[in-house]
Design a protein around this motif. Structure first.
Motif, PDB file in Angstrom:
ATOM      1  N   GLN A 108      15.866  77.420  19.840  1.00 52.68           N
ATOM      2  CA  GLN A 108      17.244  76.946  19.947  1.00 52.68           C
ATOM      3  C   GLN A 108      17.399  75.734  19.047  1.00 52.68           C
ATOM      4  O   GLN A 108      16.507  74.883  18.989  1.00 52.68           O
ATOM      5  CB  GLN A 108      17.571  76.503  21.371  1.00 52.68           C
ATOM      6  N   LYS A 109      18.528  75.653  18.368  1.00 53.35           N
ATOM      7  CA  LYS A 109      18.835  74.490  17.545  1.00 53.35           C
ATOM      8  C   LYS A 109      20.239  74.042  17.887  1.00 53.35           C
ATOM      9  O   LYS A 109      21.085  74.868  18.234  1.00 53.35           O
ATOM     10  CB  LYS A 109      18.759  74.832  16.052  1.00 53.35           C
ATOM     11  N   GLY A 110      20.459  72.736  17.796  1.00 55.05           N
ATOM     12  CA  GLY A 110      21.799  72.250  18.083  1.00 55.05           C
ATOM     13  C   GLY A 110      21.888  70.749  18.029  1.00 55.05           C
ATOM     14  O   GLY A 110      21.029  70.068  17.463  1.00 55.05           O
ATOM     15  N   ASN A 111      22.912  70.245  18.660  1.00 54.92           N
ATOM     16  CA  ASN A 111      23.180  68.808  18.680  1.00 54.92           C
ATOM     17  C   ASN A 111      22.640  68.196  19.961  1.00 54.92           C
ATOM     18  O   ASN A 111      22.635  68.824  21.017  1.00 54.92           O
ATOM     19  CB  ASN A 111      24.688  68.555  18.593  1.00 54.92           C
ATOM     20  N   VAL A 112      22.191  66.951  19.835  1.00 47.12           N
ATOM     21  CA  VAL A 112      21.663  66.225  20.987  1.00 47.12           C
ATOM     22  C   VAL A 112      22.404  64.903  21.112  1.00 47.12           C
ATOM     23  O   VAL A 112      22.802  64.305  20.116  1.00 47.12           O
ATOM     24  CB  VAL A 112      20.129  66.004  20.856  1.00 47.12           C
ATOM     25  N   ASN A 113      22.589  64.496  22.350  1.00 46.17           N
ATOM     26  CA  ASN A 113      23.211  63.217  22.639  1.00 46.17           C
ATOM     27  C   ASN A 113      22.303  62.480  23.614  1.00 46.17           C
ATOM     28  O   ASN A 113      21.549  63.113  24.353  1.00 46.17           O
ATOM     29  CB  ASN A 113      24.605  63.424  23.243  1.00 46.17           C
ATOM     30  N   THR A 114      22.366  61.161  23.619  1.00 43.91           N
ATOM     31  CA  THR A 114      21.554  60.402  24.559  1.00 43.91           C
ATOM     32  C   THR A 114      22.444  59.693  25.561  1.00 43.91           C
ATOM     33  O   THR A 114      23.573  59.312  25.254  1.00 43.91           O
ATOM     34  CB  THR A 114      20.665  59.357  23.841  1.00 43.91           C
ATOM     35  N   GLU A 115      21.908  59.564  26.759  1.00 41.17           N
ATOM     36  CA  GLU A 115      22.581  58.820  27.822  1.00 41.17           C
ATOM     37  C   GLU A 115      21.589  57.809  28.373  1.00 41.17           C
ATOM     38  O   GLU A 115      20.392  58.090  28.447  1.00 41.17           O
ATOM     39  CB  GLU A 115      23.025  59.766  28.947  1.00 41.17           C
ATOM     40  N   ARG A 116      22.081  56.653  28.753  1.00 38.35           N
ATOM     41  CA  ARG A 116      21.235  55.619  29.358  1.00 38.35           C
ATOM     42  C   ARG A 116      21.169  55.827  30.857  1.00 38.35           C
ATOM     43  O   ARG A 116      22.165  56.165  31.499  1.00 38.35           O
ATOM     44  CB  ARG A 116      21.797  54.225  29.083  1.00 38.35           C
ATOM     45  N   GLY A 117      19.965  55.607  31.392  1.00 36.83           N
ATOM     46  CA  GLY A 117      19.765  55.666  32.824  1.00 36.83           C
ATOM     47  C   GLY A 117      19.196  56.991  33.280  1.00 36.83           C
ATOM     48  O   GLY A 117      19.771  58.041  33.020  1.00 36.83           O
ATOM     49  N   LEU A 118      18.044  56.922  33.925  1.00 39.36           N
ATOM     50  CA  LEU A 118      17.417  58.101  34.519  1.00 39.36           C
ATOM     51  C   LEU A 118      17.093  57.758  35.965  1.00 39.36           C
ATOM     52  O   LEU A 118      16.252  56.884  36.228  1.00 39.36           O
ATOM     53  CB  LEU A 118      16.150  58.498  33.763  1.00 39.36           C
ATOM     54  N   GLU A 119      17.825  58.365  36.863  1.00 41.51           N
ATOM     55  CA  GLU A 119      17.704  58.085  38.291  1.00 41.51           C
ATOM     56  C   GLU A 119      17.892  56.580  38.520  1.00 41.51           C
ATOM     57  O   GLU A 119      18.906  56.031  38.100  1.00 41.51           O
ATOM     58  CB  GLU A 119      16.404  58.655  38.840  1.00 41.51           C
ATOM     59  N   LYS A 120      16.927  55.884  39.109  1.00 45.32           N
ATOM     60  CA  LYS A 120      17.097  54.452  39.391  1.00 45.32           C
ATOM     61  C   LYS A 120      16.706  53.551  38.216  1.00 45.32           C
ATOM     62  O   LYS A 120      16.878  52.340  38.291  1.00 45.32           O
ATOM     63  CB  LYS A 120      16.280  54.074  40.623  1.00 45.32           C
ATOM     64  N   ASP A 121      16.199  54.135  37.143  1.00 43.30           N
ATOM     65  CA  ASP A 121      15.784  53.367  35.956  1.00 43.30           C
ATOM     66  C   ASP A 121      16.971  53.254  34.989  1.00 43.30           C
ATOM     67  O   ASP A 121      17.266  54.194  34.251  1.00 43.30           O
ATOM     68  CB  ASP A 121      14.596  54.060  35.284  1.00 43.30           C
ATOM     69  N   GLN A 122      17.636  52.114  35.010  1.00 40.29           N
ATOM     70  CA  GLN A 122      18.812  51.923  34.152  1.00 40.29           C
ATOM     71  C   GLN A 122      18.477  51.949  32.666  1.00 40.29           C
ATOM     72  O   GLN A 122      19.341  52.198  31.839  1.00 40.29           O
ATOM     73  CB  GLN A 122      19.504  50.608  34.505  1.00 40.29           C
ATOM     74  N   ASP A 123      17.212  51.679  32.317  1.00 42.12           N
ATOM     75  CA  ASP A 123      16.803  51.681  30.917  1.00 42.12           C
ATOM     76  C   ASP A 123      16.163  52.998  30.496  1.00 42.12           C
ATOM     77  O   ASP A 123      15.694  53.135  29.372  1.00 42.12           O
ATOM     78  CB  ASP A 123      15.838  50.520  30.642  1.00 42.12           C
ATOM     79  N   GLY A 124      16.103  53.950  31.405  1.00 44.29           N
ATOM     80  CA  GLY A 124      15.592  55.269  31.061  1.00 44.29           C
ATOM     81  C   GLY A 124      16.551  55.964  30.100  1.00 44.29           C
ATOM     82  O   GLY A 124      17.669  55.503  29.860  1.00 44.29           O
ATOM     83  N   THR A 125      16.111  57.077  29.543  1.00 45.54           N
ATOM     84  CA  THR A 125      16.923  57.801  28.571  1.00 45.54           C
ATOM     85  C   THR A 125      16.974  59.276  28.932  1.00 45.54           C
ATOM     86  O   THR A 125      15.966  59.862  29.316  1.00 45.54           O
ATOM     87  CB  THR A 125      16.346  57.642  27.154  1.00 45.54           C
ATOM     88  N   ILE A 126      18.151  59.855  28.778  1.00 47.85           N
ATOM     89  CA  ILE A 126      18.342  61.288  28.965  1.00 47.85           C
ATOM     90  C   ILE A 126      18.810  61.875  27.639  1.00 47.85           C
ATOM     91  O   ILE A 126      19.729  61.340  27.012  1.00 47.85           O
ATOM     92  CB  ILE A 126      19.378  61.596  30.064  1.00 47.85           C
ATOM     93  N   TYR A 127      18.148  62.950  27.217  1.00 49.62           N
ATOM     94  CA  TYR A 127      18.597  63.709  26.048  1.00 49.62           C
ATOM     95  C   TYR A 127      19.393  64.911  26.559  1.00 49.62           C
ATOM     96  O   TYR A 127      18.896  65.688  27.375  1.00 49.62           O
ATOM     97  CB  TYR A 127      17.409  64.210  25.216  1.00 49.62           C
ATOM     98  N   VAL A 128      20.605  65.045  26.091  1.00 46.42           N
ATOM     99  CA  VAL A 128      21.451  66.170  26.463  1.00 46.42           C
ATOM    100  C   VAL A 128      21.473  67.123  25.274  1.00 46.42           C
ATOM    101  O   VAL A 128      22.111  66.850  24.259  1.00 46.42           O
ATOM    102  CB  VAL A 128      22.886  65.715  26.817  1.00 46.42           C
ATOM    103  N   LEU A 129      20.725  68.232  25.397  1.00 42.57           N
ATOM    104  CA  LEU A 129      20.698  69.239  24.339  1.00 42.57           C
ATOM    105  C   LEU A 129      21.954  70.089  24.453  1.00 42.57           C
ATOM    106  O   LEU A 129      22.348  70.471  25.559  1.00 42.57           O
ATOM    107  CB  LEU A 129      19.452  70.110  24.459  1.00 42.57           C
TER     108      LEU A 129
END
Length: 156
Positions: free
Chosen positions: A91-112
């Motif tokens: 799969q190929k496409g665009n990715v976006n990042t979001e701040r915060g993973l569960e209780k870790d406000q500095d965590g990062t989520i990649y949204v494929l």
């Protein structure tokens, strides 16, 4: 007076030669140190995470996720092991990042596939204290709680 003039010319010539030599040496050092700095601290623009994810009807899904953090693109390769023939998906496409993973406000989520319908989006995330371990997330962007390994590791 003639001796003073000759002596002054010698001093001026000597100073200009030394100045030229110092300038060349400084330029060489500056160029070398810039090259060393560029080579040693150049940020990687593509992150590569690898691992084997659990599979309900196969031996495991060998997964490679490449994220281009400059162009916000991704490539997700999955090989279903133990299938005959082995099933390969890319799969190929665009990715976006979001701040915060569960209780870790500095965590990062990649949204494929962030720009596609939610049913086509895939979520991966890491905690700020361990960015080398990328977890596959559920549809609610939460780490999947399981005894099985739902994570990929950064390939350095």
């Amino acid at each position: 007076m003639k001796k003073v003039f000759i002596l002054a010319c010698i001093v001026i010539l000597s100073a200009s030669c030394n100045s030229k030599n110092n300038k060349d040496e400084n330029t060489a050092v500056s160029t070398d140190s810039i090259a060393a700095h560029e080579n040693s601290e150049a940020p990687e623009t593509i992150l590569v995470y690898e691992g084997t994810l659990p599979c309900a009807d196969c031996e495991g899904i060998e997964t490679v996720l490449k994220i281009d953090i400059v162009d916000n693109k991704f490539e997700l390769s999955s090989v279903y092991k133990g299938k005959s023939p082995e099933k390969n998906l890319v799969q190929k496409g665009n990715v976006n990042t979001e701040r915060g993973l569960e209780k870790d406000q500095d965590g990062t989520i990649y949204v494929l596939n962030w720009n596609k319908p939610e049913t086509e989006q895939v979520y991966y995330g890491y905690y700020s204290n361990n960015p080398e371990k990328l977890f596959l997330l559920d549809k609610d962007r939460k780490v999947i709680k399981s005894k099985l390994n739902y994570f990929l590791e950064l390939n350095e």
